[in-house]
Design a protein around this motif. Structure first.
Motif, PDB file in Angstrom:
ATOM      1  N   ASP A 162       0.834  -1.206   0.000  1.00  0.00           N
ATOM      2  CA  ASP A 162       0.000   0.000   0.000  1.00  0.00           C
ATOM      3  C   ASP A 162       0.870   1.260   0.000  1.00  0.00           C
ATOM      4  O   ASP A 162       0.572   2.243  -0.695  1.00  0.00           O
ATOM      5  CB  ASP A 162      -0.918   0.007   1.223  1.00  0.00           C
ATOM      6  N   LEU A 163       1.957   1.218   0.790  1.00  0.00           N
ATOM      7  CA  LEU A 163       2.870   2.355   0.826  1.00  0.00           C
ATOM      8  C   LEU A 163       3.535   2.559  -0.532  1.00  0.00           C
ATOM      9  O   LEU A 163       3.674   3.698  -0.999  1.00  0.00           O
ATOM     10  CB  LEU A 163       3.942   2.140   1.895  1.00  0.00           C
ATOM     11  N   LEU A 164       3.967   1.458  -1.151  1.00  0.00           N
ATOM     12  CA  LEU A 164       4.583   1.539  -2.478  1.00  0.00           C
ATOM     13  C   LEU A 164       3.645   2.214  -3.469  1.00  0.00           C
ATOM     14  O   LEU A 164       4.058   3.123  -4.220  1.00  0.00           O
ATOM     15  CB  LEU A 164       4.940   0.121  -2.953  1.00  0.00           C
ATOM     16  N   TYR A 165       2.386   1.801  -3.466  1.00  0.00           N
ATOM     17  CA  TYR A 165       1.394   2.381  -4.379  1.00  0.00           C
ATOM     18  C   TYR A 165       1.254   3.881  -4.136  1.00  0.00           C
ATOM     19  O   TYR A 165       1.246   4.679  -5.084  1.00  0.00           O
ATOM     20  CB  TYR A 165       0.057   1.680  -4.169  1.00  0.00           C
ATOM     21  N   HIS A 166       1.188   4.283  -2.874  1.00  0.00           N
ATOM     22  CA  HIS A 166       0.971   5.693  -2.557  1.00  0.00           C
ATOM     23  C   HIS A 166       2.183   6.537  -2.946  1.00  0.00           C
ATOM     24  O   HIS A 166       2.031   7.611  -3.553  1.00  0.00           O
ATOM     25  CB  HIS A 166       0.667   5.858  -1.071  1.00  0.00           C
ATOM     26  N   PHE A 167       3.370   6.077  -2.610  1.00  0.00           N
ATOM     27  CA  PHE A 167       4.569   6.874  -2.900  1.00  0.00           C
ATOM     28  C   PHE A 167       4.858   6.916  -4.405  1.00  0.00           C
ATOM     29  O   PHE A 167       5.363   7.931  -4.911  1.00  0.00           O
ATOM     30  CB  PHE A 167       5.773   6.347  -2.130  1.00  0.00           C
ATOM     31  N   GLU A 168       4.561   5.845  -5.123  1.00  0.00           N
ATOM     32  CA  GLU A 168       4.736   5.879  -6.578  1.00  0.00           C
ATOM     33  C   GLU A 168       3.830   6.927  -7.211  1.00  0.00           C
ATOM     34  O   GLU A 168       4.223   7.609  -8.162  1.00  0.00           O
ATOM     35  CB  GLU A 168       4.455   4.499  -7.175  1.00  0.00           C
ATOM     36  N   LYS A 169       2.623   7.072  -6.680  1.00  0.00           N
ATOM     37  CA  LYS A 169       1.705   8.105  -7.181  1.00  0.00           C
ATOM     38  C   LYS A 169       2.279   9.501  -6.933  1.00  0.00           C
ATOM     39  O   LYS A 169       2.010  10.432  -7.697  1.00  0.00           O
ATOM     40  CB  LYS A 169       0.337   7.969  -6.512  1.00  0.00           C
ATOM     41  N   LEU A 170       3.074   9.643  -5.868  1.00  0.00           N
ATOM     42  CA  LEU A 170       3.686  10.933  -5.559  1.00  0.00           C
ATOM     43  C   LEU A 170       5.005  11.137  -6.297  1.00  0.00           C
ATOM     44  O   LEU A 170       5.640  12.183  -6.170  1.00  0.00           O
ATOM     45  CB  LEU A 170       3.946  11.035  -4.046  1.00  0.00           C
ATOM     46  N   GLY A 171       5.432  10.119  -7.072  1.00  0.00           N
ATOM     47  CA  GLY A 171       6.686  10.232  -7.800  1.00  0.00           C
ATOM     48  C   GLY A 171       7.910  10.063  -6.919  1.00  0.00           C
ATOM     49  O   GLY A 171       9.000  10.552  -7.253  1.00  0.00           O
ATOM     50  N   ILE A 172       7.741   9.354  -5.793  1.00  0.00           N
ATOM     51  CA  ILE A 172       8.827   9.159  -4.826  1.00  0.00           C
ATOM     52  C   ILE A 172       9.250   7.700  -4.841  1.00  0.00           C
ATOM     53  O   ILE A 172       8.399   6.801  -4.767  1.00  0.00           O
ATOM     54  CB  ILE A 172       8.383   9.574  -3.412  1.00  0.00           C
ATOM     55  N   GLN A 173      10.555   7.456  -4.925  1.00  0.00           N
ATOM     56  CA  GLN A 173      11.064   6.082  -4.925  1.00  0.00           C
ATOM     57  C   GLN A 173      10.859   5.465  -3.548  1.00  0.00           C
ATOM     58  O   GLN A 173      11.122   6.096  -2.525  1.00  0.00           O
ATOM     59  CB  GLN A 173      12.547   6.074  -5.293  1.00  0.00           C
ATOM     60  N   PHE A 174      10.418   4.214  -3.525  1.00  0.00           N
ATOM     61  CA  PHE A 174      10.098   3.530  -2.276  1.00  0.00           C
ATOM     62  C   PHE A 174      10.767   2.162  -2.259  1.00  0.00           C
ATOM     63  O   PHE A 174      10.759   1.441  -3.248  1.00  0.00           O
ATOM     64  CB  PHE A 174       8.583   3.366  -2.139  1.00  0.00           C
ATOM     65  N   PHE A 175      11.390   1.820  -1.127  1.00  0.00           N
ATOM     66  CA  PHE A 175      11.911   0.464  -0.948  1.00  0.00           C
ATOM     67  C   PHE A 175      11.712   0.058   0.498  1.00  0.00           C
ATOM     68  O   PHE A 175      11.552   0.901   1.385  1.00  0.00           O
ATOM     69  CB  PHE A 175      13.378   0.344  -1.372  1.00  0.00           C
ATOM     70  N   SER A 176      11.677  -1.258   0.749  1.00  0.00           N
ATOM     71  CA  SER A 176      11.361  -1.735   2.093  1.00  0.00           C
ATOM     72  C   SER A 176      12.297  -2.867   2.496  1.00  0.00           C
ATOM     73  O   SER A 176      12.814  -3.603   1.653  1.00  0.00           O
ATOM     74  CB  SER A 176       9.904  -2.215   2.172  1.00  0.00           C
ATOM     75  N   LEU A 177      12.482  -2.979   3.801  1.00  0.00           N
ATOM     76  CA  LEU A 177      13.227  -4.077   4.409  1.00  0.00           C
ATOM     77  C   LEU A 177      12.372  -4.655   5.521  1.00  0.00           C
ATOM     78  O   LEU A 177      12.026  -3.944   6.470  1.00  0.00           O
ATOM     79  CB  LEU A 177      14.559  -3.593   4.992  1.00  0.00           C
ATOM     80  N   ASN A 178      12.037  -5.905   5.397  1.00  0.00           N
ATOM     81  CA  ASN A 178      11.298  -6.611   6.441  1.00  0.00           C
ATOM     82  C   ASN A 178      12.278  -7.572   7.100  1.00  0.00           C
ATOM     83  O   ASN A 178      12.743  -8.522   6.468  1.00  0.00           O
ATOM     84  CB  ASN A 178      10.117  -7.375   5.833  1.00  0.00           C
ATOM     85  N   LYS A 179      12.606  -7.327   8.364  1.00  0.00           N
ATOM     86  CA  LYS A 179      13.650  -8.122   9.015  1.00  0.00           C
ATOM     87  C   LYS A 179      13.291  -9.606   9.102  1.00  0.00           C
ATOM     88  O   LYS A 179      14.178 -10.446   9.284  1.00  0.00           O
ATOM     89  CB  LYS A 179      13.924  -7.588  10.418  1.00  0.00           C
ATOM     90  N   PHE A 180      12.008  -9.931   8.955  1.00  0.00           N
ATOM     91  CA  PHE A 180      11.595 -11.333   8.977  1.00  0.00           C
ATOM     92  C   PHE A 180      11.719 -11.989   7.598  1.00  0.00           C
ATOM     93  O   PHE A 180      11.842 -13.212   7.495  1.00  0.00           O
ATOM     94  CB  PHE A 180      10.158 -11.458   9.476  1.00  0.00           C
ATOM     95  N   LYS A 181      11.669 -11.146   6.540  1.00  0.00           N
ATOM     96  CA  LYS A 181      11.712 -11.683   5.182  1.00  0.00           C
ATOM     97  C   LYS A 181      13.072 -11.443   4.510  1.00  0.00           C
ATOM     98  O   LYS A 181      13.584 -12.325   3.815  1.00  0.00           O
ATOM     99  CB  LYS A 181      10.608 -11.034   4.343  1.00  0.00           C
TER     100      LYS A 181
END
Length: 299
Positions: A162-181
């Motif tokens: 959901d965050l990726l979708y929102h930030f892409e709409k704003l033209g902002i690069q998004f990446f995530s780190l999930n310590k469990f994955k």
């Protein structure tokens, strides 16, 4: 001084696990003799052993001048082997509940302190905020004047989508780190690639130490999805009472929270975050608070 540091498990990355690593690092830097007790060794205990030459124990056989214990199971195992200060990191997890076998208690937030006192008036705790190694977690590159890249340390995959979708709409690069994955030991390198970090608790503190503005927001099984918003000098005193957990404001309109954070973003906020971390979250200062508490116990 001969000190035992304990944590129920050190098999993977987590808040109390990386706290234990930082605590051992600072105690060794000060010249203390340190042992570590854990019932479930692994990634973090291996790092502690390799980086500091510290013995990793599965049971307590020696006596110590001070025992710094996370988790009530470890307190029970270390009982009668020296004065025990138990640190409680949360209100919900069973392992974080206080043990009657401890000699003193530390709460990592005012929220946890209140929780302990409600269990029993005997559990009077000192508040010592989570300690961060500010030499390891430090700014290595400046942030941009406006938000270009956002890092999420949130644990929920759908939330991150959901965050990726929102930030892409704003033209902002998004990446995530999930310590469990996709756990990353040198997470400070990833933090330093971002202009803004989304996290709770210790991840938020580490990001602030890196001079990164922090948007407190996540979805966790024990509390659902909630946010405190962008941390700044006006709200930090209130937000820190609940360990930058989202529980201070409990905001759930995430589009509004994100848009407000982007609008409020300022490069100078990164400098303020670093200064706040050095003054309030530095493991060097926090260890001294533990040692002062030990001195009061010894009087």
């Amino acid at each position: 001084m001969k000190i035992l540091v304990t944590n129920h498990w050190l098999k993977k990355l987590g808040g109390s696990e990386t706290f234990t690593y930082a605590m051992v690092a600072e105690l060794k830097r000060l010249g203390h003799e340190v042992d570590v007790l854990t019932f479930q060794p692994g990634l973090v205990s291996d790092r502690i052993q390799d980086d500091f030459g510290v013995p990793i124990l599965s049971e307590v056989k020696s006596t110590y001048e001070l025992i710094l214990a996370n988790h009530h199971t470890c307190v029970r195992a270390a009982f009668n082997h020296g004065p025990i200060i138990q640190t409680c990191h949360g209100t919900v997890p069973k392992l974080e509940q206080p043990s009657a076998f401890a000699d003193a208690y530390v709460a990592i937030s005012e929220e946890v302190k209140l929780h302990l006192s409600k269990i029993d008036k005997e559990y009077q705790a000192s508040v010592i905020l989570n300690g961060i190694d500010c030499n390891r977690f430090k700014p290595v590159k400046p942030i941009n004047k406006s938000v270009k890249r956002v890092l999420s340390l949130a644990h929920d995959d759908m939330f991150n989508l959901d965050l990726l979708y929102h930030f892409e709409k704003l033209g902002i690069q998004f990446f995530s780190l999930n310590k469990f994955k996709n756990p990353v030991w040198n997470v400070e390198d990833q933090i330093n690639e971002a202009d803004l970090v989304i996290s709770l608790g210790r991840g938020a503190y580490e990001s602030m130490a890196c001079g990164r503005p922090v948007l407190v927001m996540d979805k966790r099984p024990y509390q659902g999805a909630m946010a405190d918003g962008l941390v700044n000098s006006l709200n930090v005193d209130e937000l820190i009472k609940t360990n930058l957990s989202g529980r201070a404001c409990r905001m759930t309109n995430f589009k509004l929270v994100i848009d407000s954070a982007i609008a409020s973003y300022n490069r100078s906020l990164g400098n303020w975050c670093r200064t706040y971390a050095l003054e309030n979250l530095n493991i060097k200062n926090q260890i001294q608070q533990y040692l002062e508490l030990w001195k009061r116990l010894s009087m």
